[in-house]
Design a protein around this motif. Structure first.
Motif, PDB file in Angstrom:
ATOM      1  N   LYS A 312       0.847  -1.186   0.000  1.00 17.36           N
ATOM      2  CA  LYS A 312       0.000   0.000   0.000  1.00 17.36           C
ATOM      3  C   LYS A 312       0.887   1.243   0.000  1.00 17.36           C
ATOM      4  O   LYS A 312       1.729   1.419   0.887  1.00 17.36           O
ATOM      5  CB  LYS A 312      -0.925  -0.008   1.212  1.00 17.36           C
ATOM      6  N   ILE A 313       0.696   2.089  -0.987  1.00 13.10           N
ATOM      7  CA  ILE A 313       1.465   3.325  -1.114  1.00 13.10           C
ATOM      8  C   ILE A 313       0.900   4.344  -0.133  1.00 13.10           C
ATOM      9  O   ILE A 313      -0.292   4.665  -0.172  1.00 13.10           O
ATOM     10  CB  ILE A 313       1.402   3.863  -2.549  1.00 13.10           C
ATOM     11  N   VAL A 331       5.948   7.121  -6.471  1.00 11.58           N
ATOM     12  CA  VAL A 331       4.790   6.296  -6.820  1.00 11.58           C
ATOM     13  C   VAL A 331       5.092   5.465  -8.062  1.00 11.58           C
ATOM     14  O   VAL A 331       4.758   4.277  -8.130  1.00 11.58           O
ATOM     15  CB  VAL A 331       3.548   7.183  -7.048  1.00 11.58           C
ATOM     16  N   ALA A 335       5.008   1.411  -8.083  1.00 17.05           N
ATOM     17  CA  ALA A 335       4.114   0.715  -9.021  1.00 17.05           C
ATOM     18  C   ALA A 335       4.913  -0.207  -9.936  1.00 17.05           C
ATOM     19  O   ALA A 335       4.495  -1.336 -10.211  1.00 17.05           O
ATOM     20  CB  ALA A 335       3.328   1.735  -9.843  1.00 17.05           C
ATOM     21  N   THR A 345      -0.492  -3.269  -6.112  1.00 13.57           N
ATOM     22  CA  THR A 345      -0.202  -1.986  -5.472  1.00 13.57           C
ATOM     23  C   THR A 345      -1.508  -1.219  -5.269  1.00 13.57           C
ATOM     24  O   THR A 345      -2.343  -1.133  -6.167  1.00 13.57           O
ATOM     25  CB  THR A 345       0.760  -1.134  -6.310  1.00 13.57           C
ATOM     26  N   ALA A 347      -2.981   2.553  -3.678  1.00 12.27           N
ATOM     27  CA  ALA A 347      -2.638   3.896  -3.218  1.00 12.27           C
ATOM     28  C   ALA A 347      -3.706   4.398  -2.259  1.00 12.27           C
ATOM     29  O   ALA A 347      -4.904   4.363  -2.561  1.00 12.27           O
ATOM     30  CB  ALA A 347      -2.501   4.848  -4.398  1.00 12.27           C
ATOM     31  N   LEU A 359      -2.493   8.144 -10.779  1.00 17.64           N
ATOM     32  CA  LEU A 359      -2.254   6.791 -10.269  1.00 17.64           C
ATOM     33  C   LEU A 359      -2.626   5.742 -11.304  1.00 17.64           C
ATOM     34  O   LEU A 359      -1.937   4.736 -11.463  1.00 17.64           O
ATOM     35  CB  LEU A 359      -3.065   6.582  -8.980  1.00 17.64           C
ATOM     36  N   CYS A 364      -1.073   1.765 -11.001  1.00 20.21           N
ATOM     37  CA  CYS A 364      -1.531   1.242  -9.713  1.00 20.21           C
ATOM     38  C   CYS A 364      -2.774   0.377  -9.919  1.00 20.21           C
ATOM     39  O   CYS A 364      -3.620   0.685 -10.749  1.00 20.21           O
ATOM     40  CB  CYS A 364      -1.838   2.381  -8.751  1.00 20.21           C
ATOM     41  N   HIS A 365      -2.877  -0.678  -9.140  1.00 22.59           N
ATOM     42  CA  HIS A 365      -3.989  -1.610  -9.322  1.00 22.59           C
ATOM     43  C   HIS A 365      -5.248  -1.173  -8.586  1.00 22.59           C
ATOM     44  O   HIS A 365      -6.363  -1.331  -9.103  1.00 22.59           O
ATOM     45  CB  HIS A 365      -3.590  -3.011  -8.831  1.00 22.59           C
TER      46      HIS A 365
END
Length: 396
Positions: A312-313, A331, A335, A345, A347, A359, A364-365
């Motif tokens: 987790k970002i 980020v 990622a 990942t 955010a 993002l 990012c997923h």
């Protein structure tokens, strides 16, 4: 009155055994004794805690200079049979008569000042301040209230949706503990979780959270996951695996729908035992997620030590994502790391469309944040699922 606590002493006991620790304590005592005069008193309270009464100190500056010199002396390396051992010291200071006119008051206030010095990272000294007493009273009141909060039914769980960017829908919910105090209203988790960890209440509280969240999640559609935060303190109880098994069995929730979130601080102590526990949990079919990625220490080495399912970002990188190139670069790196290691990942803290688009562009997923919804009570879950039944970006 000086209260002294040794920094990093536990590492000596853990690494070299208690006999070495006992020898080190005697060496520290000799150094302390060499610094006091005939009318002064130095004593060991227990563990790695010492106290010194200085009878001849006439000013705060003199006490400060003495404490600084003491920290330097205690922190100098120790030669233990050819092995160099290094520790540190933190000191709290209380002065009579302003900080107390009897021994108990002085000692209590010096100990409060020591707590502040330790909170600032150790290796420093701190004077007692009246505000500390007020804060200590607030803390004592909160501790007492927390112990009765269970019986009064004041704790509750709220859930924040996790959004899958590829499918543009809710993929799960993170359970977040809330305390609705009978008189003070909602109390921030940032205020009560650290206290619950300090007094050991987090273990029982964490078990309740896990059981309650699993029971609630079992009512959701089968493709909706549940994320639950774990405190490092819960790992010390060594029955965490059994607690998870029991919560899953009682609720009937499939293990594949449960994500357990940990922080990097878990790896700072008893890492081998904690790693073994994580592997046991993963063998149940439970997914393991690292929370607040990038804000702790040696993040990359942790990714090598355990096959995380998700990272987790942290929201601190997302907040300034569209204004600061360094946040965007971090980020982008996380990622890319997730894609390379086949780790999902997510955010945190997404609040604007611009952040969401950035993002999405970085690959990012998943995301979560106020752009979609704050954490909501369990009774609002069905409404959130209906709202996001259409495309999540449109619903936001």
């Amino acid at each position: 009155m000086l209260c002294i606590d040794l920094d990093l002493f536990k590492n000596v006991n853990d690494s070299f055994g208690h006999p070495m620790g006992d020898r080190l304590l005697r060496c520290v005592a000799e150094r302390l004794r060499a610094q006091v005069g005939g009318q002064d008193l130095v004593a060991r309270f227990g563990g790695d805690e010492f106290a010194i009464v200085l009878a001849q100190v006439t000013s705060p500056n003199e006490a400060s200079d003495f404490a600084a010199r003491l920290i330097e002396i205690v922190s100098a390396p120790y030669d233990m049979d050819g092995l160099e051992v290094v520790i540190g010291a933190s000191i709290g200071i209380a002065l009579a008569p302003g900080d107390g006119e009897d021994c108990d008051a002085l000692l209590r206030n010096a100990d409060m000042a020591l707590y502040r010095a330790k909170a600032h990272g150790g290796g420093c000294h701190h004077f007692f301040e009246k505000e500390m007493d007020r804060q200590a009273q607030i803390r004592r009141d909160m501790e007492l209230d927390m112990r009765h909060a269970f019986a009064r039914g004041e704790f509750e769980l709220h859930y924040q949706p996790l959004i899958d960017l590829a499918e543009d829908r809710i993929s799960g919910f993170e359970s977040l503990l809330r305390w609705r105090h009978i008189e003070r209203g909602m109390i921030s988790p940032a205020d009560f979780i650290p206290i619950a960890e300090d007094i050991g209440l987090i273990v029982g509280l964490g078990e309740w959270v896990l059981r309650q969240a699993c029971i609630e999640a079992a009512r959701w559609p089968d493709d909706i996951k549940l994320a639950v935060n774990l405190s490092p303190v819960q790992f010390r109880s060594r029955n965490l695996v059994q607690v998870v098994i029991s919560a899953l069995a009682q609720s009937g929730l499939s293990p594949r729908r449960l994500e357990l979130e940990i922080t990097e601080s878990l790896f700072l102590a008893d890492s081998e035992a904690n790693l073994a526990t994580l592997h046991q949990l993963r063998s149940l079919g439970v997914r393991i997620s690292m929370d607040d990625f990038g804000t702790g220490y040696s993040s990359l080495s942790y990714l090598r030590s355990f096959p995380f399912d998700k990272i987790k970002i942290d929201r601190s990188f997302v907040t300034d994502l569209t204004e600061r190139p360094d946040c965007l670069a971090i980020v982008r790196a996380i990622a890319g790391l997730g894609r390379s290691l086949n780790i999902t990942t997510l955010a945190e803290g997404v609040e604007t469309i611009d952040q969401l688009q950035a993002l999405r562009g970085e690959g990012c997923h998943e995301v979560q944040g106020f752009l979609f919804s704050p954490a909501r009570p369990a009774c609002e879950i069905d409404g959130l699922l209906r709202k996001f039944g259409r495309r999540a970006s449109q619903a936001a």
